[in-house]
Design a protein around this motif. Sequence first.
Motif, PDB file in Angstrom:
ATOM      1  N   ASP A   1       0.892  -1.250   0.053  1.00  0.00           N
ATOM      2  CA  ASP A   1       0.045  -0.069   0.138  1.00  0.00           C
ATOM      3  C   ASP A   1       1.012   1.180   0.001  1.00  0.00           C
ATOM      4  OD1 ASP A   1       1.057  -0.154   2.478  1.00  0.00           O
ATOM      5  OD2 ASP A   1      -0.771  -0.038   3.622  1.00  0.00           O
TER       6      ASP A   1
ATOM      7  N   PRO B   1       0.257  11.496   2.419  1.00  0.00           N
ATOM      8  CA  PRO B   1      -0.745  12.073   1.508  1.00  0.00           C
ATOM      9  C   PRO B   1      -0.564  13.657   1.413  1.00  0.00           C
ATOM     10  CG  PRO B   1      -1.908  11.465   3.298  1.00  0.00           C
ATOM     11  CD  PRO B   1      -0.269  10.841   3.401  1.00  0.00           C
ATOM     12  N   ASN B   2       0.026  14.272   2.410  1.00  0.00           N
ATOM     13  CA  ASN B   2       0.225  15.638   2.523  1.00  0.00           C
ATOM     14  C   ASN B   2       1.465  16.229   2.008  1.00  0.00           C
ATOM     15  OD1 ASN B   2       1.274  14.541   4.590  1.00  0.00           O
ATOM     16  ND2 ASN B   2       0.750  16.265   6.007  1.00  0.00           N
TER      17      ASN B   2
ATOM     18  N   PRO C   1       0.651  12.319  -3.859  1.00  0.00           N
ATOM     19  CA  PRO C   1       0.330  10.932  -4.293  1.00  0.00           C
ATOM     20  C   PRO C   1      -0.885  10.776  -4.946  1.00  0.00           C
ATOM     21  CG  PRO C   1       1.414  11.233  -2.211  1.00  0.00           C
ATOM     22  CD  PRO C   1       1.168  12.582  -2.402  1.00  0.00           C
ATOM     23  N   HIS C   2      -2.179  11.589  -4.389  1.00  0.00           N
ATOM     24  CA  HIS C   2      -3.213  11.163  -4.909  1.00  0.00           C
ATOM     25  C   HIS C   2      -3.556  11.704  -6.598  1.00  0.00           C
ATOM     26  CE1 HIS C   2      -4.917  15.339  -4.910  1.00  0.00           C
ATOM     27  NE2 HIS C   2      -3.991  15.655  -3.867  1.00  0.00           N
ATOM     28  N   GLN C   3      -2.598  12.671  -6.836  1.00  0.00           N
ATOM     29  CA  GLN C   3      -2.471  12.765  -8.249  1.00  0.00           C
ATOM     30  C   GLN C   3      -1.612  11.747  -9.095  1.00  0.00           C
ATOM     31  OE1 GLN C   3      -0.641  16.526  -7.407  1.00  0.00           O
ATOM     32  NE2 GLN C   3      -2.543  17.769  -8.194  1.00  0.00           N
TER      33      GLN C   3
ATOM     34  N   SER D   1      -0.872   7.549 -10.507  1.00  0.00           N
ATOM     35  CA  SER D   1      -1.358   6.143 -10.791  1.00  0.00           C
ATOM     36  C   SER D   1      -0.652   5.381  -9.514  1.00  0.00           C
ATOM     37  CB  SER D   1      -1.242   5.778 -12.157  1.00  0.00           C
ATOM     38  OG  SER D   1       0.453   5.457 -12.322  1.00  0.00           O
TER      39      SER D   1
ATOM     40  N   GLN E   1       2.820   5.725  -7.989  1.00  0.00           N
ATOM     41  CA  GLN E   1       3.249   5.770  -6.431  1.00  0.00           C
ATOM     42  C   GLN E   1       3.967   4.681  -5.563  1.00  0.00           C
ATOM     43  OE1 GLN E   1      -0.356   6.391  -3.813  1.00  0.00           O
ATOM     44  NE2 GLN E   1      -1.719   6.787  -5.731  1.00  0.00           N
TER      45      GLN E   1
END
Lengths: 300, 225
Positions: B87, B92-93, B135-137, B139, B143
């Motif tokens: 995972d 994330p920030n 990270p959320h931007q 694939s 990541q």
Amino acid sequence: MLSKISYALRETAAGFRRNVTLTAAAIITSAVSLLLVGTTFLIQRAFDNLLTRWKGDVELIVYVRSDATLEQVQLIEGALKSQPSIIDVDRLRYLNQAESYAEAERLFAGDPGTLRLLTPENIPSQFKVVPIAEDSALVRELGEQFRQLAGVKEVAYAQDVFDVVSRVSQFIRVATTAMSIILLVVAVGLIWNTIRTAMFARRREIEVMKLVGATNWFIRIPFMLEGLVQGLVGGVLSCLGLWGLNTAWTNAVTDFNDTELAALVVTDGYASWVMVLLLGIGALAGAVGSGIAASRFLDV
Amino acid sequence: MIRLETVTKSYSSDVIAVRDASFEIAKGEFVFLVGPSGSGKSTLLRLMNRQEQPERGTVWVAGKDINDMPESKVPYLRRTIGNIFQDYKLLPNKTVFENVAFALEVIGRPRHVIRQQVPAVLELVGLADKEDRFPHQLSGGEQQRVSIARAFVNRPLILLADEPTGNLDPGTGEGIMRLLDRINSTGTTVVMATHDTRVVNMMRRRVVQLDRGVIVRDQERGVYD
């Protein structure tokens, strides 16, 4: 080294931003508890001041009029020394006007109004008397005799002051100490909880830090610093509060010019010491509380 | 580089995760740990960086008995080991650059080293143009590349990978394997736990197979049965 310090400071600042409400609660609680601690100290000191003139088992003070002649003073001294069965002659102490004035300067330090009325010329000199006799009625009877002597302005008994003062001060001491300890524990608990919450919010980060080999101290220090600053800010607020309280009290007491209460004040020097102490306790409590939390929750 | 001697680890009295495991991994080797879920692959990896301590047996890493090591030395052990997860465990920030830099920052590397090494490793994993993304931007494959960059930026001796292709489609997984292969060819020892038959068969490296905590096969240039 520099990068480590700047990392720790950045993380500490970020910690405050993340958790404003809890941080505020922790700071306010520690401020209030430290304020009580400080108040306890000042109250103790004020009562001590009030009792300064009764130091060394002195239970009777014969005040001599400032215009008394040397003969009158010697007469009083002779009369006192002629009662070795009631008073301890060896410990009989005479404070001349200069010495009495020096004592008054300390006693009325917070009360410049009263002090201004006194000069080394108009202040009464005094005999401080330590009785041997157990029977306080006997001492009182002797005091009444001296009141009649020429040159005697006034006779004061320690018992009168002691009874009230010691009972009041005992009560206040116990009550404020208990309250400040309870509040201090609450403050440490709140700081502890703030740090725990902060660490829980950052458990992923801490996990990664541990996996890439950050030392436990490196992880812990920003959190401890956060706790320390909380305690310290609480300490600063409590100092401001204490200063305000002390000033207000000193002003209020000026109105009781002629009573014993006028001595119930604390001079600035001692108050500053107490404030330094409060800052120290605040910083220590914050660092310890957060340090314990940081160690306990490092295994997230 | 890594040696296990009769290592046993259980999580409770009736759940034995690893039983009497003994094997050795040489420097520069690429080893697959295979077996079904719950067979003890992840536990073996966690024993190798002292996230877990065995009940019995010894784990040697780079010539040191890591279970005998004082707690204060563990961070320095971990600096020689990179970790990759199914995972990703990215923050994330933080941006791509910051995620990778974080690994150097928290072990006290000076800023000029960070500014030099992070772009280099992002270049290696093929993300040089995405260092400002979050990270959320990205694939899943991207990541995972960030997480590999973070694990490798400090040039560890050993890379431990726990199902790194588990969340990825086959094509993307292949790309990740090629990257790990490249890192392995620089001399880094790679230990990878997986139940991804395709990648094991494609790579043809040493395979250590586990079944309910017991090593049942240890084969050079093996395949996934």
